[in-house]
Design a protein around this motif. Structure first.
Motif, mmCIF file in Angstrom:
data_model
loop_
_atom_site.group_PDB
_atom_site.id
_atom_site.type_symbol
_atom_site.label_atom_id
_atom_site.label_comp_id
_atom_site.label_asym_id
_atom_site.label_seq_id
_atom_site.Cartn_x
_atom_site.Cartn_y
_atom_site.Cartn_z
ATOM 1 N N LEU A 69 44.438 29.164 44.841
ATOM 2 C CA LEU A 69 43.763 28.496 45.950
ATOM 3 C C LEU A 69 43.133 27.166 45.532
ATOM 4 O O LEU A 69 42.522 26.495 46.349
ATOM 5 N N LYS A 70 43.279 26.833 44.236
ATOM 6 C CA LYS A 70 42.743 25.589 43.667
ATOM 7 C C LYS A 70 41.222 25.508 43.794
ATOM 8 O O LYS A 70 40.658 24.472 44.093
ATOM 9 N N VAL A 71 40.560 26.645 43.546
ATOM 10 C CA VAL A 71 39.103 26.694 43.515
ATOM 11 C C VAL A 71 38.680 26.475 42.072
ATOM 12 O O VAL A 71 39.168 27.150 41.169
ATOM 13 N N ASP A 72 37.788 25.531 41.855
ATOM 14 C CA ASP A 72 37.347 25.175 40.514
ATOM 15 C C ASP A 72 36.202 26.104 40.091
ATOM 16 O O ASP A 72 35.051 25.902 40.447
ATOM 17 N N ASP A 73 36.551 27.148 39.355
ATOM 18 C CA ASP A 73 35.564 28.105 38.842
ATOM 19 C C ASP A 73 35.897 28.321 37.376
ATOM 20 O O ASP A 73 36.497 29.313 36.996
ATOM 21 N N VAL A 74 35.507 27.365 36.531
ATOM 22 C CA VAL A 74 35.946 27.347 35.140
ATOM 23 C C VAL A 74 35.448 28.529 34.330
ATOM 24 O O VAL A 74 36.056 28.905 33.329
ATOM 25 N N VAL A 75 34.353 29.137 34.708
ATOM 26 C CA VAL A 75 33.838 30.277 33.951
ATOM 27 C C VAL A 75 34.154 31.606 34.642
ATOM 28 O O VAL A 75 33.669 32.649 34.233
ATOM 29 N N ASP A 76 34.972 31.564 35.679
ATOM 30 C CA ASP A 76 35.367 32.770 36.424
ATOM 31 C C ASP A 76 34.166 33.557 36.933
ATOM 32 O O ASP A 76 34.161 34.790 36.922
ATOM 33 N N ALA A 93 41.500 38.381 40.789
ATOM 34 C CA ALA A 93 40.661 37.426 41.488
ATOM 35 C C ALA A 93 40.733 36.058 40.826
ATOM 36 O O ALA A 93 40.747 35.045 41.503
ATOM 37 N N SER A 94 40.799 36.051 39.504
ATOM 38 C CA SER A 94 40.869 34.786 38.780
ATOM 39 C C SER A 94 42.160 34.032 39.118
ATOM 40 O O SER A 94 42.130 32.829 39.360
ATOM 41 N N MET A 95 43.268 34.757 39.147
ATOM 42 C CA MET A 95 44.549 34.112 39.459
ATOM 43 C C MET A 95 44.576 33.639 40.908
ATOM 44 O O MET A 95 45.156 32.595 41.203
ATOM 45 N N LEU A 96 43.953 34.384 41.814
ATOM 46 C CA LEU A 96 43.889 33.978 43.212
ATOM 47 C C LEU A 96 43.108 32.676 43.354
ATOM 48 O O LEU A 96 43.525 31.776 44.080
ATOM 49 N N LEU A 97 41.987 32.557 42.657
ATOM 50 C CA LEU A 97 41.199 31.319 42.722
ATOM 51 C C LEU A 97 41.994 30.134 42.196
ATOM 52 O O LEU A 97 41.912 29.034 42.753
ATOM 53 N N LYS A 98 42.758 30.343 41.130
ATOM 54 C CA LYS A 98 43.589 29.255 40.596
ATOM 55 C C LYS A 98 44.648 28.852 41.618
ATOM 56 O O LYS A 98 44.906 27.677 41.821
ATOM 57 N N PHE A 101 33.061 33.953 39.999
ATOM 58 C CA PHE A 101 33.389 34.785 41.160
ATOM 59 C C PHE A 101 34.209 35.999 40.742
ATOM 60 O O PHE A 101 33.949 37.121 41.186
ATOM 61 N N ALA A 102 35.199 35.775 39.889
ATOM 62 C CA ALA A 102 36.047 36.895 39.464
ATOM 63 C C ALA A 102 35.225 37.966 38.750
ATOM 64 O O ALA A 102 35.384 39.162 39.004
ATOM 65 N N VAL A 103 34.327 37.536 37.879
ATOM 66 C CA VAL A 103 33.543 38.494 37.105
ATOM 67 C C VAL A 103 32.459 39.153 37.958
ATOM 68 O O VAL A 103 32.342 40.375 37.995
ATOM 69 N N HIS A 104 31.662 38.352 38.628
ATOM 70 C CA HIS A 104 30.514 38.906 39.343
ATOM 71 C C HIS A 104 30.850 39.335 40.772
ATOM 72 O O HIS A 104 30.394 40.382 41.221
ATOM 73 N N GLY A 105 31.640 38.535 41.464
ATOM 74 C CA GLY A 105 31.958 38.854 42.855
ATOM 75 C C GLY A 105 32.977 39.966 42.983
ATOM 76 O O GLY A 105 32.706 41.028 43.550
ATOM 77 N N ALA A 106 34.162 39.745 42.438
ATOM 78 C CA ALA A 106 35.239 40.725 42.597
ATOM 79 C C ALA A 106 34.943 42.020 41.836
ATOM 80 O O ALA A 106 35.131 43.114 42.376
ATOM 81 N N CYS A 107 34.466 41.903 40.614
ATOM 82 C CA CYS A 107 34.159 43.125 39.847
ATOM 83 C C CYS A 107 32.955 43.851 40.439
ATOM 84 O O CYS A 107 32.906 45.087 40.436
ATOM 85 N N GLY A 108 31.985 43.105 40.947
ATOM 86 C CA GLY A 108 30.853 43.747 41.607
ATOM 87 C C GLY A 108 31.284 44.485 42.861
ATOM 88 O O GLY A 108 30.823 45.603 43.127
ATOM 89 N N LEU A 109 32.174 43.875 43.629
ATOM 90 C CA LEU A 109 32.704 44.534 44.829
ATOM 91 C C LEU A 109 33.454 45.807 44.445
ATOM 92 O O LEU A 109 33.297 46.852 45.083
ATOM 93 N N TRP A 110 34.266 45.720 43.383
ATOM 94 C CA TRP A 110 34.994 46.908 42.944
ATOM 95 C C TRP A 110 34.023 48.008 42.522
ATOM 96 O O TRP A 110 34.208 49.176 42.850
#
Length: 148
Positions: free
Chosen positions: A8-15, A1-6, A17-26
């Motif tokens: 897509l050029k989404v500025d999420d410096v602390v990740d 998820a972190s690499m996908l955001l990069k 979404f990757a930590v809470h969104g994607a891992c929560g979904l998993w």
């Protein structure tokens, strides 16, 4: 998820979404896949309980997304329009750690605190290195004593 955001050029410096969104979904979907009734964790599809639990977990993921997405937009869109979501150029150039979390701000002692912290870290590293050398010597002595 972190690499996908990069990508897509989404500025999420602390990740966030990757930590809470994607891992929560998993985590939500994993319960429907790996849940084991014998251990009190649901009816996972991989344990032969069918797909009912997984279907429920998928519906829950959709409902959560439909709830969180619009509410987040209601909060973040006005903040973006006000320019309140980004740090100033000065903050970005110097770094938020130095601007917000430096020892002078945390302890009110300026450069002395920073120098003291660096010295303490150096002493701690030296002590750790010396302890590691002692630990390495002990087995060698023990091995030599056994062979005598």
């Amino acid at each position: 998820a972190s690499m996908l955001l990069k990508r897509l050029k989404v500025d999420d410096v602390v990740d966030a979404f990757a930590v809470h969104g994607a891992c929560g979904l998993w985590g939500l979907l994993a319960a429907g896949l790996f849940g084991d009734r014998d251990h009190g964790y649901g009816d996972g599809a991989f344990y032969g309980y069918g797909g009912a639990q997984l279907g429920t977990q998928i519906v829950a993921a959709i409902v959560i997304t439909l709830w969180v997405g619009p509410l987040s937009a209601i909060i973040f869109f006005p903040l973006k329009m006000l320019g309140a979501l980004r740090l100033s150029d000065e903050f970005q150039d110097k770094g938020a750690d130095i601007m917000e979390h430096s020892p002078s701000k945390a302890y009110g002692q300026g450069a002395q605190a920073a120098a003291g912290a660096q010295e303490a870290a150096g002493l701690q590293a030296a002590a750790s290195s010396a302890a590691a050398e002692e630990i390495d010597e002990v087995p060698q002595q023990h091995i030599q004593e056994q062979h005598v």
